[in-house]
Scaffold this motif. Sequence first.
Motif, PDB file in Angstrom:
ATOM      1  N   ILE A 164       0.832  -1.198   0.000  1.00  0.00           N
ATOM      2  CA  ILE A 164       0.000   0.000   0.000  1.00  0.00           C
ATOM      3  C   ILE A 164       0.866   1.248   0.000  1.00  0.00           C
ATOM      4  O   ILE A 164       0.562   2.233  -0.689  1.00  0.00           O
ATOM      5  CB  ILE A 164      -1.017   0.029   1.172  1.00  0.00           C
ATOM      6  CG1 ILE A 164      -1.905   1.278   1.084  1.00  0.00           C
ATOM      7  CG2 ILE A 164      -0.322  -0.017   2.528  1.00  0.00           C
ATOM      8  CD1 ILE A 164      -2.641   1.450  -0.215  1.00  0.00           C
ATOM      9  N   PHE A 165       1.993   1.227   0.716  1.00  0.00           N
ATOM     10  CA  PHE A 165       2.864   2.403   0.707  1.00  0.00           C
ATOM     11  C   PHE A 165       3.450   2.626  -0.686  1.00  0.00           C
ATOM     12  O   PHE A 165       3.589   3.761  -1.143  1.00  0.00           O
ATOM     13  CB  PHE A 165       3.983   2.257   1.734  1.00  0.00           C
ATOM     14  CG  PHE A 165       3.494   2.151   3.163  1.00  0.00           C
ATOM     15  CD1 PHE A 165       2.210   2.538   3.522  1.00  0.00           C
ATOM     16  CD2 PHE A 165       4.324   1.653   4.156  1.00  0.00           C
ATOM     17  CE1 PHE A 165       1.754   2.435   4.826  1.00  0.00           C
ATOM     18  CE2 PHE A 165       3.882   1.547   5.466  1.00  0.00           C
ATOM     19  CZ  PHE A 165       2.604   1.935   5.802  1.00  0.00           C
ATOM     20  N   ASP A 166       3.795   1.520  -1.374  1.00  0.00           N
ATOM     21  CA  ASP A 166       4.314   1.651  -2.726  1.00  0.00           C
ATOM     22  C   ASP A 166       3.247   2.197  -3.660  1.00  0.00           C
ATOM     23  O   ASP A 166       3.527   3.030  -4.535  1.00  0.00           O
ATOM     24  CB  ASP A 166       4.811   0.295  -3.226  1.00  0.00           C
ATOM     25  CG  ASP A 166       5.639   0.424  -4.489  1.00  0.00           C
ATOM     26  OD1 ASP A 166       6.592   1.217  -4.505  1.00  0.00           O
ATOM     27  OD2 ASP A 166       5.317  -0.259  -5.483  1.00  0.00           O
ATOM     28  N   ARG A 167       2.012   1.770  -3.454  1.00  0.00           N
ATOM     29  CA  ARG A 167       0.917   2.268  -4.293  1.00  0.00           C
ATOM     30  C   ARG A 167       0.713   3.757  -4.072  1.00  0.00           C
ATOM     31  O   ARG A 167       0.471   4.509  -5.028  1.00  0.00           O
ATOM     32  CB  ARG A 167      -0.368   1.491  -3.985  1.00  0.00           C
ATOM     33  CG  ARG A 167      -1.488   1.727  -4.975  1.00  0.00           C
ATOM     34  CD  ARG A 167      -2.676   0.829  -4.709  1.00  0.00           C
ATOM     35  NE  ARG A 167      -3.720   1.014  -5.716  1.00  0.00           N
ATOM     36  CZ  ARG A 167      -4.893   0.393  -5.700  1.00  0.00           C
ATOM     37  NH1 ARG A 167      -5.177  -0.476  -4.738  1.00  0.00           N
ATOM     38  NH2 ARG A 167      -5.786   0.630  -6.652  1.00  0.00           N
ATOM     39  N   ILE A 168       0.813   4.202  -2.821  1.00  0.00           N
ATOM     40  CA  ILE A 168       0.695   5.627  -2.512  1.00  0.00           C
ATOM     41  C   ILE A 168       1.818   6.404  -3.184  1.00  0.00           C
ATOM     42  O   ILE A 168       1.601   7.461  -3.791  1.00  0.00           O
ATOM     43  CB  ILE A 168       0.685   5.848  -0.989  1.00  0.00           C
ATOM     44  CG1 ILE A 168      -0.646   5.344  -0.405  1.00  0.00           C
ATOM     45  CG2 ILE A 168       0.926   7.319  -0.639  1.00  0.00           C
ATOM     46  CD1 ILE A 168      -0.661   5.253   1.101  1.00  0.00           C
ATOM     47  N   ALA A 169       3.049   5.880  -3.095  1.00  0.00           N
ATOM     48  CA  ALA A 169       4.190   6.561  -3.706  1.00  0.00           C
ATOM     49  C   ALA A 169       4.034   6.687  -5.217  1.00  0.00           C
ATOM     50  O   ALA A 169       4.535   7.644  -5.819  1.00  0.00           O
ATOM     51  CB  ALA A 169       5.479   5.808  -3.374  1.00  0.00           C
ATOM     52  N   ARG A 170       3.337   5.744  -5.838  1.00  0.00           N
ATOM     53  CA  ARG A 170       3.193   5.727  -7.292  1.00  0.00           C
ATOM     54  C   ARG A 170       1.944   6.459  -7.787  1.00  0.00           C
ATOM     55  O   ARG A 170       1.670   6.454  -8.994  1.00  0.00           O
ATOM     56  CB  ARG A 170       3.157   4.276  -7.786  1.00  0.00           C
ATOM     57  CG  ARG A 170       4.469   3.548  -7.610  1.00  0.00           C
ATOM     58  CD  ARG A 170       4.339   2.072  -8.011  1.00  0.00           C
ATOM     59  NE  ARG A 170       5.559   1.345  -7.783  1.00  0.00           N
ATOM     60  CZ  ARG A 170       6.562   1.247  -8.650  1.00  0.00           C
ATOM     61  NH1 ARG A 170       6.453   1.852  -9.836  1.00  0.00           N
ATOM     62  NH2 ARG A 170       7.643   0.570  -8.373  1.00  0.00           N
ATOM     63  N   LEU A 171       1.198   7.083  -6.906  1.00  0.00           N
ATOM     64  CA  LEU A 171       0.012   7.828  -7.349  1.00  0.00           C
ATOM     65  C   LEU A 171       0.404   8.865  -8.396  1.00  0.00           C
ATOM     66  O   LEU A 171       1.492   9.441  -8.341  1.00  0.00           O
ATOM     67  CB  LEU A 171      -0.672   8.491  -6.157  1.00  0.00           C
ATOM     68  CG  LEU A 171      -1.472   7.552  -5.251  1.00  0.00           C
ATOM     69  CD1 LEU A 171      -1.921   8.276  -3.991  1.00  0.00           C
ATOM     70  CD2 LEU A 171      -2.673   6.949  -5.984  1.00  0.00           C
ATOM     71  N   PRO A 172      -0.467   9.138  -9.353  1.00  0.00           N
ATOM     72  CA  PRO A 172      -0.090  10.022 -10.461  1.00  0.00           C
ATOM     73  C   PRO A 172       0.283  11.438 -10.042  1.00  0.00           C
ATOM     74  O   PRO A 172       1.192  12.034 -10.619  1.00  0.00           O
ATOM     75  CB  PRO A 172      -1.340  10.026 -11.347  1.00  0.00           C
ATOM     76  CG  PRO A 172      -2.103   8.805 -10.980  1.00  0.00           C
ATOM     77  CD  PRO A 172      -1.812   8.554  -9.547  1.00  0.00           C
ATOM     78  N   MET A 173      -0.438  11.989  -9.055  1.00  0.00           N
ATOM     79  CA  MET A 173      -0.188  13.355  -8.622  1.00  0.00           C
ATOM     80  C   MET A 173       0.567  13.365  -7.288  1.00  0.00           C
ATOM     81  O   MET A 173       0.593  12.350  -6.585  1.00  0.00           O
ATOM     82  CB  MET A 173      -1.515  14.108  -8.498  1.00  0.00           C
ATOM     83  CG  MET A 173      -2.172  14.429  -9.836  1.00  0.00           C
ATOM     84  SD  MET A 173      -1.287  15.712 -10.776  1.00  0.00           S
ATOM     85  CE  MET A 173      -1.836  17.202  -9.928  1.00  0.00           C
ATOM     86  N   PRO A 174       1.166  14.492  -6.915  1.00  0.00           N
ATOM     87  CA  PRO A 174       1.953  14.535  -5.692  1.00  0.00           C
ATOM     88  C   PRO A 174       1.165  14.199  -4.429  1.00  0.00           C
ATOM     89  O   PRO A 174      -0.032  14.481  -4.319  1.00  0.00           O
ATOM     90  CB  PRO A 174       2.456  15.985  -5.654  1.00  0.00           C
ATOM     91  CG  PRO A 174       2.484  16.401  -7.087  1.00  0.00           C
ATOM     92  CD  PRO A 174       1.299  15.730  -7.705  1.00  0.00           C
ATOM     93  N   VAL A 175       1.885  13.596  -3.490  1.00  0.00           N
ATOM     94  CA  VAL A 175       1.355  13.250  -2.177  1.00  0.00           C
ATOM     95  C   VAL A 175       2.078  14.110  -1.141  1.00  0.00           C
ATOM     96  O   VAL A 175       3.313  14.146  -1.098  1.00  0.00           O
ATOM     97  CB  VAL A 175       1.565  11.761  -1.855  1.00  0.00           C
ATOM     98  CG1 VAL A 175       1.053  11.430  -0.459  1.00  0.00           C
ATOM     99  CG2 VAL A 175       0.891  10.881  -2.899  1.00  0.00           C
ATOM    100  N   ILE A 176       1.301  14.818  -0.322  1.00  0.00           N
ATOM    101  CA  ILE A 176       1.852  15.684   0.729  1.00  0.00           C
ATOM    102  C   ILE A 176       1.488  15.070   2.070  1.00  0.00           C
ATOM    103  O   ILE A 176       0.311  14.856   2.363  1.00  0.00           O
ATOM    104  CB  ILE A 176       1.273  17.102   0.638  1.00  0.00           C
ATOM    105  CG1 ILE A 176       1.539  17.709  -0.750  1.00  0.00           C
ATOM    106  CG2 ILE A 176       1.840  18.005   1.740  1.00  0.00           C
ATOM    107  CD1 ILE A 176       0.698  18.950  -1.042  1.00  0.00           C
ATOM    108  N   ALA A 177       2.493  14.779   2.892  1.00  0.00           N
ATOM    109  CA  ALA A 177       2.250  14.255   4.240  1.00  0.00           C
ATOM    110  C   ALA A 177       2.456  15.374   5.248  1.00  0.00           C
ATOM    111  O   ALA A 177       3.533  15.965   5.315  1.00  0.00           O
ATOM    112  CB  ALA A 177       3.178  13.085   4.545  1.00  0.00           C
TER     113      ALA A 177
END
Length: 246
Positions: A82-95
């Motif tokens: 799931i973490f890899d899937r989050i990292a590969r999302l098309p648009m940026p992820v901000i934590a």
Amino acid sequence: MSELSVDRRPDRLEVTLDHPSTRNAISRAMVDELHAVCAELEAEPRILVLAGSPEVFASGADIAELRERTAADALAGINSRIFDRIARLPMPVIAAIDGWALGGGAELAYAADIRIAGEGLRIGNPETGLGIIAAAGATWRLPEIVGDALARELLFTGRTLDAGEALAAGLVSRVVPSTELLKAAHEIADRIARNDPLATRLTKAVLAAPRSAHPAIDEQTQALLFESPEKRRRMTEFLTRKKKPT
């Protein structure tokens, strides 16, 4: 959703880890809900803002669940996938991370493109003290983020970093007062949202490419964008503004 709160907006999703009774421990139920979020963002790409509470971003994996997991569970990669899937999302992820971010909670933060911290952040990987390793990304993402020497120290000792140490190490890009954390995350999202979504998506894809793919992938991507109507529209708009008298 029972363990996440989701605020949907036209250009982003704000997803808050919201299971205070377990201090936002990353349970199998939370993993399943995060997969549902990813499926939504893969189908309709938008920015993802990830947050927790001021006291705890995520306290790690659910230890009660973790204790009962077997070799088969480890090979299934419940958290790592799931973490890899989050990292590969098309648009940026901000934590937007504050309070405790431990074990799997830290690894979730490492999967983001941008990490900003509240002043109360305490982040680290205590897995070896529990008889396991940090197997959901820390052994390779953390060295990429903070460098090999510090990553080895943190993973071998289980030491946590406070917000100032995380900033100095480059683990987060900024530290803000805890009360301003979510606002700061959305200000970053606002800046991203003003840019061309296709150019942003392709920038993320090029950043993820191996070193051997450069510079060819940069040139091929730029060639695609040079033919984009949005590129011409935005540049024409820029030149028109520049010509206007001050």
